[in-house]
Design a protein around this motif. Structure first.
Motif, PDB file in Angstrom:
ATOM      1  N   THR A  55     -45.114   3.969  -3.343  1.00  0.00           N
ATOM      2  CA  THR A  55     -46.301   4.133  -2.591  1.00  0.00           C
ATOM      3  C   THR A  55     -47.481   4.871  -3.298  1.00  0.00           C
ATOM      4  OG1 THR A  55     -45.370   5.938  -1.433  1.00  0.00           O
ATOM      5  CG2 THR A  55     -44.821   3.923  -0.647  1.00  0.00           C
ATOM      6  N   ARG A  56     -47.298   5.506  -4.479  1.00  0.00           N
ATOM      7  CA  ARG A  56     -48.185   6.421  -5.122  1.00  0.00           C
ATOM      8  C   ARG A  56     -49.444   5.782  -4.918  1.00  0.00           C
ATOM      9  NH1 ARG A  56     -45.643   8.554 -10.214  1.00  0.00           N
ATOM     10  NH2 ARG A  56     -44.239   9.183  -9.050  1.00  0.00           N
ATOM     11  N   MET A  57     -49.701   4.496  -5.542  1.00  0.00           N
ATOM     12  CA  MET A  57     -50.941   4.141  -5.610  1.00  0.00           C
ATOM     13  C   MET A  57     -51.616   3.768  -4.379  1.00  0.00           C
ATOM     14  SD  MET A  57     -53.308   3.220  -8.185  1.00  0.00           S
ATOM     15  CE  MET A  57     -54.790   2.392  -8.453  1.00  0.00           C
ATOM     16  N   HIS A  58     -50.779   3.317  -3.376  1.00  0.00           N
ATOM     17  CA  HIS A  58     -51.299   3.070  -1.979  1.00  0.00           C
ATOM     18  C   HIS A  58     -51.850   4.234  -1.373  1.00  0.00           C
ATOM     19  CE1 HIS A  58     -48.327  -0.018  -3.162  1.00  0.00           C
ATOM     20  NE2 HIS A  58     -48.668  -0.935  -2.270  1.00  0.00           N
ATOM     21  N   ILE A 207     -52.747   2.284   9.995  1.00  0.00           N
ATOM     22  CA  ILE A 207     -52.005   1.557  10.545  1.00  0.00           C
ATOM     23  C   ILE A 207     -51.008   0.742   9.861  1.00  0.00           C
ATOM     24  CG2 ILE A 207     -52.031  -0.579  11.908  1.00  0.00           C
ATOM     25  CD1 ILE A 207     -54.962   0.148  12.916  1.00  0.00           C
ATOM     26  N   SER A 208     -51.241   0.261   8.625  1.00  0.00           N
ATOM     27  CA  SER A 208     -50.636  -0.327   7.953  1.00  0.00           C
ATOM     28  C   SER A 208     -49.514   0.784   7.086  1.00  0.00           C
ATOM     29  CB  SER A 208     -51.095  -0.908   6.528  1.00  0.00           C
ATOM     30  OG  SER A 208     -51.838  -0.062   5.757  1.00  0.00           O
ATOM     31  N   GLY A 209     -49.769   1.735   6.983  1.00  0.00           N
ATOM     32  CA  GLY A 209     -48.689   2.715   6.298  1.00  0.00           C
ATOM     33  C   GLY A 209     -47.748   3.373   7.527  1.00  0.00           C
ATOM     34  N   LYS A 210     -48.436   3.746   8.719  1.00  0.00           N
ATOM     35  CA  LYS A 210     -47.549   4.355   9.680  1.00  0.00           C
ATOM     36  C   LYS A 210     -46.884   3.348  10.683  1.00  0.00           C
ATOM     37  CE  LYS A 210     -46.786   8.261  11.727  1.00  0.00           C
ATOM     38  NZ  LYS A 210     -46.047   9.414  11.186  1.00  0.00           N
ATOM     39  N   ILE A 211     -47.567   2.301  10.791  1.00  0.00           N
ATOM     40  CA  ILE A 211     -46.832   1.514  11.765  1.00  0.00           C
ATOM     41  C   ILE A 211     -46.145   0.516  10.947  1.00  0.00           C
ATOM     42  CG2 ILE A 211     -47.264  -0.321  13.748  1.00  0.00           C
ATOM     43  CD1 ILE A 211     -49.542   1.472  14.400  1.00  0.00           C
ATOM     44  N   ILE A 212     -46.768  -0.342  10.374  1.00  0.00           N
ATOM     45  CA  ILE A 212     -46.129  -1.453   9.644  1.00  0.00           C
ATOM     46  C   ILE A 212     -45.119  -1.299   8.328  1.00  0.00           C
ATOM     47  CG2 ILE A 212     -46.702  -3.626   8.208  1.00  0.00           C
ATOM     48  CD1 ILE A 212     -49.321  -3.733   9.435  1.00  0.00           C
ATOM     49  N   PRO A 218     -44.870  13.326   2.287  1.00  0.00           N
ATOM     50  CA  PRO A 218     -45.145  14.890   2.825  1.00  0.00           C
ATOM     51  C   PRO A 218     -46.656  14.875   2.832  1.00  0.00           C
ATOM     52  CG  PRO A 218     -43.454  14.821   1.218  1.00  0.00           C
ATOM     53  CD  PRO A 218     -43.950  13.153   1.082  1.00  0.00           C
ATOM     54  N   PHE A 219     -47.381  15.497   3.766  1.00  0.00           N
ATOM     55  CA  PHE A 219     -48.558  15.820   4.033  1.00  0.00           C
ATOM     56  C   PHE A 219     -49.215  14.493   4.176  1.00  0.00           C
ATOM     57  CE2 PHE A 219     -47.192  18.973   0.514  1.00  0.00           C
ATOM     58  CZ  PHE A 219     -46.793  19.835   1.492  1.00  0.00           C
ATOM     59  N   SER A 220     -48.842  13.424   4.688  1.00  0.00           N
ATOM     60  CA  SER A 220     -49.614  12.085   4.759  1.00  0.00           C
ATOM     61  C   SER A 220     -49.451  11.644   6.074  1.00  0.00           C
ATOM     62  CB  SER A 220     -49.255  11.236   3.807  1.00  0.00           C
ATOM     63  OG  SER A 220     -49.294  11.568   2.479  1.00  0.00           O
ATOM     64  N   PHE A 221     -50.511  10.800   6.671  1.00  0.00           N
ATOM     65  CA  PHE A 221     -50.485  10.124   7.700  1.00  0.00           C
ATOM     66  C   PHE A 221     -50.911   8.831   7.333  1.00  0.00           C
ATOM     67  CE2 PHE A 221     -52.801   9.007  11.700  1.00  0.00           C
ATOM     68  CZ  PHE A 221     -51.836   9.089  12.764  1.00  0.00           C
ATOM     69  N   GLY A 222     -49.826   7.870   7.472  1.00  0.00           N
ATOM     70  CA  GLY A 222     -49.861   6.562   7.026  1.00  0.00           C
ATOM     71  C   GLY A 222     -50.149   6.690   5.348  1.00  0.00           C
ATOM     72  N   TYR A 223     -51.083   5.906   4.831  1.00  0.00           N
ATOM     73  CA  TYR A 223     -51.192   5.844   3.526  1.00  0.00           C
ATOM     74  C   TYR A 223     -52.549   6.848   3.305  1.00  0.00           C
ATOM     75  CZ  TYR A 223     -48.243   2.002   2.440  1.00  0.00           C
ATOM     76  OH  TYR A 223     -47.249   0.937   2.006  1.00  0.00           O
ATOM     77  N   ILE A 224     -52.699   7.761   4.171  1.00  0.00           N
ATOM     78  CA  ILE A 224     -53.802   8.822   3.918  1.00  0.00           C
ATOM     79  C   ILE A 224     -53.197  10.129   3.705  1.00  0.00           C
ATOM     80  CG2 ILE A 224     -55.995   9.666   4.704  1.00  0.00           C
ATOM     81  CD1 ILE A 224     -55.851   6.766   4.419  1.00  0.00           C
ATOM     82  N   ASN A 225     -53.360  10.608   2.391  1.00  0.00           N
ATOM     83  CA  ASN A 225     -52.829  11.965   2.062  1.00  0.00           C
ATOM     84  C   ASN A 225     -53.788  13.124   2.506  1.00  0.00           C
ATOM     85  OD1 ASN A 225     -52.441  14.266  -0.093  1.00  0.00           O
ATOM     86  ND2 ASN A 225     -50.408  13.553   0.429  1.00  0.00           N
ATOM     87  N   LEU A 226     -53.183  14.002   3.702  1.00  0.00           N
ATOM     88  CA  LEU A 226     -54.077  14.930   3.955  1.00  0.00           C
ATOM     89  C   LEU A 226     -54.537  16.113   2.949  1.00  0.00           C
ATOM     90  CD1 LEU A 226     -52.512  15.406   7.570  1.00  0.00           C
ATOM     91  CD2 LEU A 226     -54.377  14.028   6.668  1.00  0.00           C
ATOM     92  N   LEU A 227     -53.631  16.328   1.947  1.00  0.00           N
ATOM     93  CA  LEU A 227     -53.554  17.354   1.059  1.00  0.00           C
ATOM     94  C   LEU A 227     -54.658  17.080   0.132  1.00  0.00           C
ATOM     95  CD1 LEU A 227     -52.953  19.962  -0.375  1.00  0.00           C
ATOM     96  CD2 LEU A 227     -51.238  18.760  -1.672  1.00  0.00           C
ATOM     97  N   GLY A 228     -54.878  15.604  -0.403  1.00  0.00           N
ATOM     98  CA  GLY A 228     -55.963  15.184  -1.253  1.00  0.00           C
ATOM     99  C   GLY A 228     -57.114  15.091  -0.365  1.00  0.00           C
ATOM    100  N   PHE A 229     -57.058  14.904   0.758  1.00  0.00           N
ATOM    101  CA  PHE A 229     -58.452  15.057   1.552  1.00  0.00           C
ATOM    102  C   PHE A 229     -59.097  16.240   1.915  1.00  0.00           C
ATOM    103  CE2 PHE A 229     -60.659  15.084   5.965  1.00  0.00           C
ATOM    104  CZ  PHE A 229     -61.217  13.757   5.753  1.00  0.00           C
ATOM    105  N   ILE A 230     -58.204  17.288   1.932  1.00  0.00           N
ATOM    106  CA  ILE A 230     -58.752  18.663   2.270  1.00  0.00           C
ATOM    107  C   ILE A 230     -59.197  19.168   0.996  1.00  0.00           C
ATOM    108  CG2 ILE A 230     -57.958  20.602   2.800  1.00  0.00           C
ATOM    109  CD1 ILE A 230     -55.958  19.871   4.770  1.00  0.00           C
ATOM    110  N   VAL A 231     -58.897  18.813  -0.140  1.00  0.00           N
ATOM    111  CA  VAL A 231     -59.267  19.243  -1.424  1.00  0.00           C
ATOM    112  C   VAL A 231     -60.585  18.656  -1.973  1.00  0.00           C
ATOM    113  CG1 VAL A 231     -58.939  19.623  -4.102  1.00  0.00           C
ATOM    114  CG2 VAL A 231     -57.057  19.907  -2.338  1.00  0.00           C
ATOM    115  N   PHE A 232     -60.576  17.327  -1.536  1.00  0.00           N
ATOM    116  CA  PHE A 232     -61.678  16.583  -1.981  1.00  0.00           C
ATOM    117  C   PHE A 232     -63.001  16.707  -1.104  1.00  0.00           C
ATOM    118  CE2 PHE A 232     -59.468  14.556  -5.179  1.00  0.00           C
ATOM    119  CZ  PHE A 232     -60.422  13.969  -5.937  1.00  0.00           C
TER     120      PHE A 232
END
Length: 278
Positions: A55-58, A207-212, A218-232
């Motif tokens: 799931t790294r690239m996703h 939706i696709s990451g969390k539900i499907i 870790p630190f992710s919501f579906g295919y959104i990583n919160l750590l990367g989001f907070i830093v960027f």
């Protein structure tokens, strides 16, 4: 996820911060969402953090789209101050871009990481070539095109934006230049379109990451990583505004060639990564 020592953590944060600064500046300056820079930087970060290769690239693609939301908003707001956003164009493109985003998300979910890395490297290479050789030459003779072609173009832009993790500016700017918009209006409108692509892409990747796919990284919501989001986000928001202001002061032909060369290097590095994980 492996344990990081102090040196690794400093290196990781430095790479993320520098990438965020470059991505944000380019987002405002060239009308690109910055995702073409953020995706490989995030992929590197997630590799250091030893996230699941499956799931790294996703996660890199999805997180990039989420980061582009505030970046595009700041960039668009700045371009609006110079009356450089055509909201009629954004509105007419909206439904077709959304259709493309949905189709693009379906593609991403069904591609494995090596294939998605290869996909990214090929298109980064093509976009790099465009910025070096064709960005200015293509638009010397603007053309009027039928509405059907414009609508299909909207679907295509939305479709390819998701697997690339971009706001669509790399595709939207040359398209608008080709049909007769000046460079500043093209960049400003592309930034506004990027908001639509980023928001819809973020929602579909959650939706696709969390539900499907039921991802529990870790630190992710579906295919959104919160750590990367907070830093960027803080860095890109500041730099996007600076980049948008610089549009009106810099030789963009030279910058396009520099940016294109950078993308070629990124694409080659991504292809090497593909060979190592395939």
């Amino acid at each position: 996820m492996e344990n990081l020592n102090y040196g690794d953590m400093i290196n990781l944060l430095a790479v993320l911060a520098i990438s965020a600064a470059v991505a944000g500046f380019m987002a405002g300056l060239l009308g690109v969402g910055g995702g073409i820079i953020m995706v490989p930087a995030l992929y590197y970060a997630f590799t250091i953090l030893d996230f699941d290769i499956v799931t790294r690239m996703h996660l890199s693609v999805g997180t990039s789209l989420a980061i582009i939301v505030p970046t595009s908003i700041i960039s668009t707001k700045t371009h609006m101050e110079h009356d450089a956003v055509d909201f009629k164009m954004v509105k007419s493109f909206g439904i077709f871009i959304l259709a493309g985003v949905i189709l693009g998300t379906f593609l991403v979910v069904n591609l494995n990481t090596p294939t998605l890395v290869l996909f990214f490297s090929i298109f980064a290479f093509m976009i790099g070539l465009f910025f070096i050789f064709l960005r200015e030459a293509l638009v010397e003779n603007p053309k009027k095109i039928p509405e059907l072609v414009k609508n299909i173009s909207g679907v295509i832009i939305g479709f390819f934006s998701v697997p690339l993790g971009i706001g669509g500016g790399s595709l939207m700017v040359p398209f608008m230049r080709t049909i007769g918009y000046n460079i500043r209006k093209s960049i400003g409108t592309a930034a506004a379109t990027g908001i639509l692509i980023a928001i819809s892409g973020t929602i579909t990747m959650i939706i696709s990451g969390k539900i499907i796919d039921n991802i529990n990284t870790p630190f992710s919501f579906g295919y959104i990583n919160l750590l990367g989001f907070i830093v960027f986000v803080p860095v890109t928001m500041v730099m996007a505004r600076l980049g948008a202001k610089t549009v009106y002061k810099i030789d963009k032909k030279l910058l396009s060639k520099i940016f294109g060369t950078f993308l070629i290097i990124v694409s080659i590095r991504s292809f090497i990564e593909y060979l190592s994980i395939n």
